[in-house]
Design an enzyme around this catalytic site. Structure first.
Site, PDB file in Angstrom:
ATOM      1  N   ARG A 198      57.935  28.533  41.993  1.00 49.84           N
ATOM      2  CA  ARG A 198      56.806  29.261  42.596  1.00 49.84           C
ATOM      3  C   ARG A 198      57.338  30.428  43.419  1.00 49.84           C
ATOM      4  O   ARG A 198      56.775  31.506  43.440  1.00 49.84           O
ATOM      5  CB  ARG A 198      55.937  28.343  43.461  1.00 49.84           C
TER       6      ARG A 198
ATOM      7  N   TYR B  43      35.837  48.012  37.728  1.00 48.77           N
ATOM      8  CA  TYR B  43      35.880  46.894  36.796  1.00 48.77           C
ATOM      9  C   TYR B  43      34.868  45.831  37.255  1.00 48.77           C
ATOM     10  O   TYR B  43      34.776  45.529  38.446  1.00 48.77           O
ATOM     11  CB  TYR B  43      37.308  46.321  36.788  1.00 48.77           C
TER      12      TYR B  43
ATOM     13  N   ASP C 109      43.931  50.580  41.450  1.00 48.33           N
ATOM     14  CA  ASP C 109      44.009  49.792  40.222  1.00 48.33           C
ATOM     15  C   ASP C 109      44.406  50.763  39.109  1.00 48.33           C
ATOM     16  O   ASP C 109      43.619  51.611  38.701  1.00 48.33           O
ATOM     17  CB  ASP C 109      42.636  49.152  39.960  1.00 48.33           C
TER      18      ASP C 109
ATOM     19  N   LYS D 189      46.252  44.254  29.876  1.00 52.16           N
ATOM     20  CA  LYS D 189      45.833  45.438  29.125  1.00 52.16           C
ATOM     21  C   LYS D 189      47.061  46.208  28.631  1.00 52.16           C
ATOM     22  O   LYS D 189      47.857  45.647  27.910  1.00 52.16           O
ATOM     23  CB  LYS D 189      44.903  46.289  29.997  1.00 52.16           C
TER      24      LYS D 189
HETATM   25  C1  LIG Z   1      40.760  43.647  33.016  1.00 51.35           C
HETATM   26  C2  LIG Z   1      40.794  44.372  34.290  1.00 51.35           C
HETATM   27  C3  LIG Z   1      41.002  43.704  35.502  1.00 51.35           C
HETATM   28  C4  LIG Z   1      41.093  42.196  35.572  1.00 51.35           C
HETATM   29  O1  LIG Z   1      42.238  41.718  34.935  1.00 51.35           O
HETATM   30  P1  LIG Z   1      42.375  40.282  34.246  1.00 51.35           P
HETATM   31  O2  LIG Z   1      43.771  40.319  33.722  1.00 51.35           O
HETATM   32  O3  LIG Z   1      41.321  40.188  33.195  1.00 51.35           O
HETATM   33  O4  LIG Z   1      42.185  39.265  35.312  1.00 51.35           O
HETATM   34  C5  LIG Z   1      41.069  44.463  36.654  1.00 51.35           C
HETATM   35  N1  LIG Z   1      40.955  45.808  36.635  1.00 51.35           N
HETATM   36  C6  LIG Z   1      40.752  46.475  35.493  1.00 51.35           C
HETATM   37  C7  LIG Z   1      40.611  47.952  35.534  1.00 51.35           C
HETATM   38  C8  LIG Z   1      40.675  45.797  34.281  1.00 51.35           C
HETATM   39  O5  LIG Z   1      40.454  46.465  33.155  1.00 51.35           O
END
Ligand SMILES: *Cc1c(COP(=O)(O)O)cnc(C)c1O
Length: 388
Positions: free
Chosen positions: A55, A107, A181, A206
């Site tokens: 962890r 998001y 983000d 992504k």
């Molecule tokens: C998909 C996404 C998230 C969340 O991510 P997960 O891996 O699905 O938990 C956060 N911000 C953006 C811009 C995203 O496209």
């Protein structure tokens, strides 16, 4: 010597993977715990250097985290179990009564989480449209601890000037954390920490992983003090990425810049073509990256989604395979209809994650699904893409 981004990516984990056999590819360590040679070693060693329990740190994840920190230009990074876990890790820095400003087009999962933090934990939120900096100035209060930005925004592709926002907020109060983000553009097109931001997060599900095969998240901080606070929460809550997904993500990162280049090339071609379809009303594209949003005639929404043969109708983005989503019914379904409409997230807004297929096949797929006439690009329009 500081390496350039393509070198960081290609070399990630090669010379620093601590493998006794000098493997070029980082070995995958599954161990959850590590033997100690003596009590003295336990008492004196740094748990992040001398492994003890996974962890806290584990070899494959450590190699990945070092590469991610270098990519975004931070002191260190945290590889966590999802993008939402990354966002949650950042919000573990805040407490009841703190005030956070967010851009207004986020998001869907971030919206849902921020609403929850507001109703259950007393964190106060204000929304900013991402444009008017005078308005931003007026949103700052004595309790403001951070701003949360997504640029380009999801799904309407608004652009926010990270450097301008960082300068402005830091001139008011240097301790306000500018958090970005960076999932859509990745460090290939945008490195927020070099523009003045303090924290970067990614959904590594992504583009960073890019193969539609893992769920992961990343947090990178610019300063040691913030990083230390994040480390405490990371170790304590255990939102960690497991060794196998860490290994997969490290391997996928090596092709990030070539993938992004091709995503952009394909997306530019698709944009030029989509604009010519009779059933397409408007196309939104930030100029780089693989994400396009477009409005189709209302009566064509179901027809498009039901009849695609190459592109998959599926939630998510950033992978090799092209995907379409309908934000109003999927990613942004938890928002109220009024809030959605205000942002332009209407029931006929389609979000397309352009993959790495031949873009001509993608255009033809959309054309046949819409039932539109074939289109032809002018020579000048072809120049936005090297594909003829
Ligand atoms: C998909 C996404 C998230 C969340 O991510 P997960 O891996 O699905 O938990 C956060 N911000 C953006 C811009 C995203 O496209």
């Amino acid at each position: 010597m500081t390496n350039k981004i393509d070198t960081i990516l290609a070399q990630a984990g090669n010379r620093d993977n601590n493998d006794q056999n000098n493997s070029i590819s980082t070995p995958l360590y599954f161990g959850s715990n590590f033997r100690h040679d003596s009590l003295e070693e336990v008492e004196t060693s740094d748990p992040t250097k001398r492994y003890s329990y996974s962890r806290l740190a584990t070899p494959t994840r450590s190699v990945l985290q070092k590469a991610l920190a270098e990519l975004e230009g931070g002191v260190d990074s945290f590889a966590v179990s999802s993008g939402m876990a990354a966002i949650q890790l950042v919000f573990s820095l805040f407490k009841s009564g703190d005030h956070i400003i967010t851009s207004d087009d986020l998001y869907g999962g971030s919206f849902r989480y921020f609403d929850y933090l507001s109703s259950h934990y007393g964190i106060k939120f204000s929304k900013w449209d991402g444009k008017d900096v005078d308005e931003l100035k007026h949103l700052v209060t004595k309790d403001t601890k951070a701003i949360w930005l997504e640029t380009p925004s999801n799904p309407t592709m608004k652009i926010i000037d990270i450097a301008e926002v960082s300068n402005l907020l830091h001139s008011i109060d240097n301790s306000i954390l500018v958090c970005v983000d960076n999932t859509f553009l990745t460090p290939i097109y945008q490195r927020p920490l070099t523009l003045g931001a303090d924290i970067v997060v990614h959904s590594a599900t992504k583009y960073l992983s890019g193969h539609n095969d893992l769920l992961g998240g990343v947090v990178v901080a610019k300063d040691k003090a913030v990083d230390d606070d994040l480390l405490f929460n990371f170790n304590t809550t255990g939102v960690t990425l497991d060794p196998f997904d860490s290994w997969l993500l490290l391997r996928s990162l090596k092709t990030l810049s070539v993938r992004m280049e091709r995503h952009t090339k394909n997306a530019r071609y698709l944009c030029a073509c989509l604009k010519k379809f009779d059933s397409v009303q408007k196309v939104l594209y930030p100029g780089v990256g693989g994400m396009i949003s477009f409005y189709v005639n209302d009566d064509k929404v179901a027809q498009l989604l039901d009849n695609l043969k190459v592109i998959s109708f599926a939630e998510s983005l950033g992978g090799i395979e092209s995907l379409v989503t309908l934000p109003a019914k999927q990613t942004h379904s938890d928002m109220t209809k009024e809030a959605r409409l205000k942002l332009g997230i209407t029931d006929n807004l389609i979000r397309l994650s352009v993959g790495l297929e031949d873009p001509r096949d993608l255009v033809e797929d959309i054309r046949q699904a819409l039932g539109d006439a074939p289109i032809k690009l002018e020579e000048s329009e072809k120049q936005t893409s090297t594909i003829n």
